[in-house]
Design a protein around this motif. Structure first.
Motif, PDB file in Angstrom:
ATOM      1  N   THR A   5       0.830  -1.200   0.000  1.00 43.17           N
ATOM      2  CA  THR A   5       0.000   0.000   0.000  1.00 43.17           C
ATOM      3  C   THR A   5       0.866   1.252   0.000  1.00 43.17           C
ATOM      4  O   THR A   5       0.570   2.231  -0.692  1.00 43.17           O
ATOM      5  CB  THR A   5      -0.920   0.010   1.234  1.00 43.17           C
ATOM      6  N   LEU A   6       1.957   1.241   0.780  1.00 42.10           N
ATOM      7  CA  LEU A   6       2.822   2.418   0.881  1.00 42.10           C
ATOM      8  C   LEU A   6       3.418   2.794  -0.465  1.00 42.10           C
ATOM      9  O   LEU A   6       3.402   3.964  -0.850  1.00 42.10           O
ATOM     10  CB  LEU A   6       3.940   2.157   1.897  1.00 42.10           C
ATOM     11  N   ARG A  18       2.294   2.022  -3.450  1.00 38.65           N
ATOM     12  CA  ARG A  18       1.225   2.453  -4.355  1.00 38.65           C
ATOM     13  C   ARG A  18       0.815   3.883  -4.064  1.00 38.65           C
ATOM     14  O   ARG A  18       0.695   4.718  -4.979  1.00 38.65           O
ATOM     15  CB  ARG A  18       0.009   1.525  -4.229  1.00 38.65           C
ATOM     16  N   LEU A  19       0.590   4.215  -2.796  1.00 37.41           N
ATOM     17  CA  LEU A  19       0.172   5.574  -2.430  1.00 37.41           C
ATOM     18  C   LEU A  19       1.258   6.587  -2.783  1.00 37.41           C
ATOM     19  O   LEU A  19       0.961   7.691  -3.251  1.00 37.41           O
ATOM     20  CB  LEU A  19      -0.151   5.636  -0.942  1.00 37.41           C
ATOM     21  N   THR A  20       2.517   6.227  -2.541  1.00 33.57           N
ATOM     22  CA  THR A  20       3.619   7.140  -2.863  1.00 33.57           C
ATOM     23  C   THR A  20       3.658   7.438  -4.356  1.00 33.57           C
ATOM     24  O   THR A  20       3.764   8.589  -4.781  1.00 33.57           O
ATOM     25  CB  THR A  20       4.957   6.535  -2.412  1.00 33.57           C
ATOM     26  N   ARG A  21       3.572   6.397  -5.182  1.00 32.18           N
ATOM     27  CA  ARG A  21       3.583   6.587  -6.626  1.00 32.18           C
ATOM     28  C   ARG A  21       2.410   7.442  -7.079  1.00 32.18           C
ATOM     29  O   ARG A  21       2.563   8.385  -7.862  1.00 32.18           O
ATOM     30  CB  ARG A  21       3.562   5.233  -7.324  1.00 32.18           C
ATOM     31  N   GLU A  22       1.202   7.150  -6.576  1.00 31.45           N
ATOM     32  CA  GLU A  22       0.014   7.892  -6.989  1.00 31.45           C
ATOM     33  C   GLU A  22       0.122   9.370  -6.658  1.00 31.45           C
ATOM     34  O   GLU A  22      -0.175  10.234  -7.497  1.00 31.45           O
ATOM     35  CB  GLU A  22      -1.225   7.300  -6.322  1.00 31.45           C
ATOM     36  N   HIS A  23       0.541   9.695  -5.443  1.00 33.16           N
ATOM     37  CA  HIS A  23       0.570  11.101  -5.029  1.00 33.16           C
ATOM     38  C   HIS A  23       1.740  11.858  -5.631  1.00 33.16           C
ATOM     39  O   HIS A  23       1.617  13.056  -5.941  1.00 33.16           O
ATOM     40  CB  HIS A  23       0.573  11.183  -3.498  1.00 33.16           C
ATOM     41  N   LEU A  24       2.872  11.210  -5.824  1.00 36.95           N
ATOM     42  CA  LEU A  24       3.980  11.874  -6.514  1.00 36.95           C
ATOM     43  C   LEU A  24       3.603  12.177  -7.955  1.00 36.95           C
ATOM     44  O   LEU A  24       3.830  13.290  -8.448  1.00 36.95           O
ATOM     45  CB  LEU A  24       5.230  10.988  -6.475  1.00 36.95           C
ATOM     46  N   LEU A  25       3.024  11.191  -8.651  1.00 35.51           N
ATOM     47  CA  LEU A  25       2.647  11.386 -10.038  1.00 35.51           C
ATOM     48  C   LEU A  25       1.596  12.486 -10.165  1.00 35.51           C
ATOM     49  O   LEU A  25       1.672  13.342 -11.061  1.00 35.51           O
ATOM     50  CB  LEU A  25       2.115  10.075 -10.624  1.00 35.51           C
ATOM     51  N   ARG A  26       0.632  12.493  -9.264  1.00 28.21           N
ATOM     52  CA  ARG A  26      -0.416  13.503  -9.303  1.00 28.21           C
ATOM     53  C   ARG A  26       0.167  14.904  -9.115  1.00 28.21           C
ATOM     54  O   ARG A  26      -0.229  15.862  -9.793  1.00 28.21           O
ATOM     55  CB  ARG A  26      -1.434  13.209  -8.200  1.00 28.21           C
ATOM     56  N   THR A  27       1.134  15.039  -8.200  1.00 29.08           N
ATOM     57  CA  THR A  27       1.759  16.339  -7.957  1.00 29.08           C
ATOM     58  C   THR A  27       2.563  16.803  -9.160  1.00 29.08           C
ATOM     59  O   THR A  27       2.488  17.963  -9.576  1.00 29.08           O
ATOM     60  CB  THR A  27       2.669  16.259  -6.713  1.00 29.08           C
ATOM     61  N   ARG A  75      -2.930   8.728   4.467  1.00 32.55           N
ATOM     62  CA  ARG A  75      -3.747   7.783   3.706  1.00 32.55           C
ATOM     63  C   ARG A  75      -3.379   6.339   4.018  1.00 32.55           C
ATOM     64  O   ARG A  75      -4.240   5.469   4.087  1.00 32.55           O
ATOM     65  CB  ARG A  75      -3.584   8.042   2.204  1.00 32.55           C
ATOM     66  N   PHE A  76      -2.085   6.088   4.213  1.00 35.18           N
ATOM     67  CA  PHE A  76      -1.647   4.735   4.546  1.00 35.18           C
ATOM     68  C   PHE A  76      -2.296   4.260   5.840  1.00 35.18           C
ATOM     69  O   PHE A  76      -2.802   3.141   5.923  1.00 35.18           O
ATOM     70  CB  PHE A  76      -0.126   4.692   4.687  1.00 35.18           C
ATOM     71  N   GLN A  77      -2.292   5.110   6.851  1.00 35.40           N
ATOM     72  CA  GLN A  77      -2.880   4.714   8.123  1.00 35.40           C
ATOM     73  C   GLN A  77      -4.382   4.523   8.007  1.00 35.40           C
ATOM     74  O   GLN A  77      -4.964   3.650   8.657  1.00 35.40           O
ATOM     75  CB  GLN A  77      -2.541   5.751   9.203  1.00 35.40           C
ATOM     76  N   GLU A  78      -5.026   5.313   7.136  1.00 35.72           N
ATOM     77  CA  GLU A  78      -6.463   5.136   6.907  1.00 35.72           C
ATOM     78  C   GLU A  78      -6.751   3.808   6.216  1.00 35.72           C
ATOM     79  O   GLU A  78      -7.694   3.109   6.595  1.00 35.72           O
ATOM     80  CB  GLU A  78      -7.000   6.298   6.066  1.00 35.72           C
ATOM     81  N   VAL A  79      -5.931   3.468   5.221  1.00 32.34           N
ATOM     82  CA  VAL A  79      -6.166   2.254   4.440  1.00 32.34           C
ATOM     83  C   VAL A  79      -5.778   1.000   5.218  1.00 32.34           C
ATOM     84  O   VAL A  79      -6.528   0.023   5.269  1.00 32.34           O
ATOM     85  CB  VAL A  79      -5.383   2.306   3.108  1.00 32.34           C
ATOM     86  N   GLU A  80      -4.588   1.025   5.836  1.00 33.48           N
ATOM     87  CA  GLU A  80      -4.060  -0.161   6.506  1.00 33.48           C
ATOM     88  C   GLU A  80      -4.487  -0.270   7.963  1.00 33.48           C
ATOM     89  O   GLU A  80      -4.420  -1.350   8.556  1.00 33.48           O
ATOM     90  CB  GLU A  80      -2.532  -0.162   6.431  1.00 33.48           C
ATOM     91  N   GLY A  81      -4.896   0.861   8.545  1.00 35.48           N
ATOM     92  CA  GLY A  81      -5.318   0.829   9.948  1.00 35.48           C
ATOM     93  C   GLY A  81      -4.175   0.622  10.916  1.00 35.48           C
ATOM     94  O   GLY A  81      -4.384   0.106  12.028  1.00 35.48           O
ATOM     95  N   ARG A  82      -2.975   1.003  10.541  1.00 36.11           N
ATOM     96  CA  ARG A  82      -1.820   0.858  11.429  1.00 36.11           C
ATOM     97  C   ARG A  82      -0.754   1.882  11.068  1.00 36.11           C
ATOM     98  O   ARG A  82      -0.828   2.540  10.034  1.00 36.11           O
ATOM     99  CB  ARG A  82      -1.226  -0.550  11.323  1.00 36.11           C
ATOM    100  N   LYS A  83       0.260   1.972  11.931  1.00 35.66           N
ATOM    101  CA  LYS A  83       1.405   2.826  11.660  1.00 35.66           C
ATOM    102  C   LYS A  83       2.355   2.127  10.691  1.00 35.66           C
ATOM    103  O   LYS A  83       2.207   0.951  10.385  1.00 35.66           O
ATOM    104  CB  LYS A  83       2.136   3.153  12.963  1.00 35.66           C
TER     105      LYS A  83
END
Length: 241
Positions: free
Chosen positions: A17-18, A20-29, A68-76
């Motif tokens: 998840t980490l 994926r989220l990093t790639r998505e938000h970097l690309l979007r920016t 977003r990671f903590q929201e999706v995975e429910g953990r640190k």
């Protein structure tokens, strides 16, 4: 010249998840910044490559990804070393302390864990030693690793345990893949290792286990859709498994 964002280089699915989220938000920016710049792409790259991703952008992406990671995975985030968990307990936790147990209802009798085998080796029976902190590595460097020890570690990078890796009879790593740094140096040192170990229960210091390192090594492409090899099992000797 085609805009590089028209054909992204990222063609393999992310394994976590980490990532994926990093790639998505970097690309979007970067896409947003590129759209706001009224100059040809080659001029932007040659003149000021940081225009597409400033330090402020990177900081915002990092904050967004963590949230977003903590929201999706429910953990640190799992920390690669204990200093991260100590300095930023709001963001990090040691994998040994927080990794969820594998929710399987079909664990064979006596099997307490399984993992991806880095290379084939004879099975190893030994006593578990959970190594979580640099201070423990320092102590083992001074005192030596007891003979017949199977180390259980968090860090797939292998940096923390590299100074004492050869002293273990074998290693179980709770993170990573057979492509991880630990897997690479384990092959060089000839130390049998299971990566990405899943636990049926927490492993205890001093308990005796047998690890089936004779299981066929995991396919390095299994994490990207190729057929995975069976996972090697860790059996508790004390429970009679």
């Amino acid at each position: 010249m085609d805009h590089p964002l028209s054909t992204p280089k990222w063609t393999l699915p992310e394994g976590t998840t980490l990532s994926r989220l990093t790639r998505e938000h970097l690309l979007r920016t970067v896409e947003s910044n590129a759209a706001a710049i009224d100059r040809p792409w080659h001029e932007v790259v040659s003149a000021d490559p940081l225009a597409l991703l400033s330090a402020a952008d990177a900081a915002r992406v990092a904050d967004t990804v963590v949230t977003r990671f903590q929201e999706v995975e429910g953990r640190k985030l799992f920390a690669g070393c204990e200093i991260a968990a100590r300095e930023r307990p709001d963001l990090y936790v040691l994998r040994s302390e927080a990794a969820p147990l594998e929710e399987r209802t079909d664990w064979p009798d006596g099997v307490v864990a399984d993992g991806d085998n880095v290379f084939e080796h004879e099975d190893v029976t030994g006593k578990v030693l959970v190594v979580r902190e640099v201070s423990e590595v320092d102590r083992l460097m001074r005192e030596g690793v007891p003979e017949g020890t199977i180390g259980v570690i968090d860090d797939a990078g292998g940096t923390m345990t590299a100074p004492i890796l050869e002293e273990f009879d074998a290693v179980l790593c709770l993170a990573g893949t057979v492509r991880s740094h630990l897997g690479i140096i384990a092959r060089e040192f000839g130390v049998p290792v299971l990566m990405n170990v899943r636990l049926a229960r927490a492993l205890r210091d001093g308990e005796t286990v047998t690890v089936s390192y004779s299981t066929e090594a995991q396919n390095v492409d299994a994490y990207y859709g190729e057929e995975a090899k069976p996972r090697a099992e860790v059996r508790s000797v004390e429970s009679g498994g």
